[in-house]
Design a protein around this motif. Structure first.
Motif, short mmCIF file in Angstrom:
data_model
loop_
_atom_site.label_atom_id
_atom_site.label_comp_id
_atom_site.label_asym_id
_atom_site.label_seq_id
_atom_site.Cartn_x
_atom_site.Cartn_y
_atom_site.Cartn_z
N VAL A 265 -15.16 1.14 1.95
CA VAL A 265 -14.92 0.60 0.26
C VAL A 265 -15.81 -0.71 -0.77
N VAL A 266 -16.74 0.30 -1.56
CA VAL A 266 -17.60 -0.36 -2.24
C VAL A 266 -16.85 -1.23 -3.47
N TYR A 267 -16.08 -0.75 -4.28
CA TYR A 267 -15.04 -1.25 -5.28
C TYR A 267 -13.63 -1.80 -5.56
N ALA A 268 -13.18 -2.42 -5.45
CA ALA A 268 -11.85 -2.46 -5.54
C ALA A 268 -11.12 -2.97 -6.65
N GLN A 269 -10.07 -2.78 -7.48
CA GLN A 269 -10.47 -3.06 -8.39
C GLN A 269 -8.87 -3.48 -9.15
N LEU B 139 4.49 -8.55 -7.89
CA LEU B 139 2.79 -8.60 -8.42
C LEU B 139 2.66 -8.79 -6.79
N ASP B 140 3.27 -9.52 -5.80
CA ASP B 140 3.74 -9.57 -4.77
C ASP B 140 2.52 -8.73 -3.65
N LYS B 141 3.43 -7.66 -4.03
CA LYS B 141 3.11 -6.61 -3.01
C LYS B 141 1.83 -5.27 -3.43
N ILE B 142 1.91 -5.44 -4.87
CA ILE B 142 0.65 -5.05 -5.11
C ILE B 142 -0.86 -5.63 -4.79
N GLN B 143 -0.91 -7.12 -4.75
CA GLN B 143 -2.30 -7.88 -4.37
C GLN B 143 -2.45 -7.52 -2.82
N GLN B 144 -1.15 -7.40 -2.16
CA GLN B 144 -0.97 -7.11 -0.68
C GLN B 144 -1.94 -5.26 -0.61
N LEU B 145 -1.60 -4.43 -1.85
CA LEU B 145 -2.07 -2.94 -1.70
C LEU B 145 -3.23 -3.32 -1.76
N HIS B 146 -3.32 -4.58 -2.68
CA HIS B 146 -5.23 -4.36 -3.65
C HIS B 146 -6.23 -4.56 -2.19
N GLN B 147 -5.51 -6.05 -1.90
CA GLN B 147 -6.67 -6.49 -0.71
C GLN B 147 -6.41 -5.79 0.19
N THR B 148 -5.28 -5.33 0.50
CA THR B 148 -6.23 -4.12 2.05
C THR B 148 -6.62 -2.77 1.65
N ILE B 149 -7.08 -2.24 0.65
CA ILE B 149 -7.83 -1.38 0.34
C ILE B 149 -9.13 -1.93 0.25
N GLN B 150 -9.50 -3.31 -0.31
CA GLN B 150 -10.21 -4.13 -1.07
C GLN B 150 -11.34 -4.14 1.10
N ALA C 35 -17.04 7.53 5.27
CA ALA C 35 -17.43 6.28 6.13
C ALA C 35 -16.42 6.60 7.42
N THR C 36 -16.33 6.08 8.50
CA THR C 36 -15.49 7.24 9.75
C THR C 36 -14.02 6.73 9.03
N ASP C 37 -13.36 7.51 9.65
CA ASP C 37 -11.98 7.22 9.03
C ASP C 37 -11.50 7.14 7.93
N LEU C 38 -12.32 6.42 7.21
CA LEU C 38 -11.63 5.42 6.13
C LEU C 38 -10.80 6.76 4.75
N PRO C 39 -10.56 8.26 5.08
CA PRO C 39 -10.22 8.53 3.91
C PRO C 39 -8.54 8.14 4.95
N ALA C 40 -8.40 9.06 6.14
CA ALA C 40 -7.57 8.72 6.32
C ALA C 40 -6.81 7.33 6.64
N ILE C 41 -7.17 6.45 6.86
CA ILE C 41 -7.10 4.89 6.43
C ILE C 41 -6.40 4.83 5.27
N LEU C 42 -7.05 5.21 4.05
CA LEU C 42 -6.51 5.34 2.77
C LEU C 42 -5.49 6.41 2.58
N THR C 43 -5.23 6.62 2.91
CA THR C 43 -4.04 8.38 3.26
C THR C 43 -2.91 6.79 3.37
N GLU C 44 -3.21 6.36 4.94
CA GLU C 44 -1.93 5.09 5.32
C GLU C 44 -1.94 4.69 4.76
#
Length: 160
Positions: free
Chosen positions: A129-133, A113-124, A72-81
């Motif tokens: 990204v086909v799956y994020a749990q 938890l608030d910050k971790i949920q933000q991280l999860h949602q940002t990834i999702q 997926a275009t730029d995705l690995p770089a975005i996820l690293t960022e």
């Protein structure tokens, strides 16, 4: 609270339809529990760790598991960022190549938890990204939970 007070058992009756009891007993024997009480205790513990039921300001630990298309275009770089933006919450990451197209990544997280949920949602929401749990497996009880050391980072970027 002493250990004996904490471990003191309270008995209560539970009514449920026969078919549900039969399914519960099937699960209990399949999973190797000694009795219904043990199985129900584990089910309740698991239910109480559901991220939606927890207080956002609680300090927790857990994992974010994701599967994504590394073409997926730029995705690995975005996820690293994204992971750099949340480096205080990320303890470790493990990266696995599932096949020619897909990667599995497990991120061990700890923090509010608030910050971790933000991280999860940002990834999702990222395209590709086909799956994020998010799974919370621990609630930090002590006040110093936010100040644990970060000497054990285990980042793996890119594809060798």
């Amino acid at each position: 609270m002493t250990m004996s007070e904490k471990e003191a058992l309270t008995r209560f009756g539970v009514s449920m339809p026969k078919y549900l009891v039969e399914q519960l007993d099937g699960m209990i024997s399949k999973q190797g529990y000694e009795n219904r009480s043990e199985a129900l205790r584990d089910l309740v513990r698991k239910a109480l760790l559901e991220p939606d039921l927890l207080v956002k300001s609680q300090s927790v630990a857990g994992t974010i598991v994701m599967v994504y298309d590394h073409h997926a275009t730029d995705l690995p770089a975005i996820l690293t960022e994204i992971q750099h933006d949340y480096h205080h919450e990320i303890i470790s990451t493990m990266h696995i190549h599932l096949n020619h197209n897909q990667c599995l990544e497990i991120i061990v997280v700890r923090g509010l938890l608030d910050k971790i949920q933000q991280l999860h949602q940002t990834i999702q929401v990222q395209k590709g990204v086909v799956y994020a749990q998010l799974s919370v497996t621990h609630i930090d009880q002590d006040e110093d939970a936010n100040h644990h050391n970060h000497h054990h980072h285990d980042y793996h970027h890119g594809h060798e």
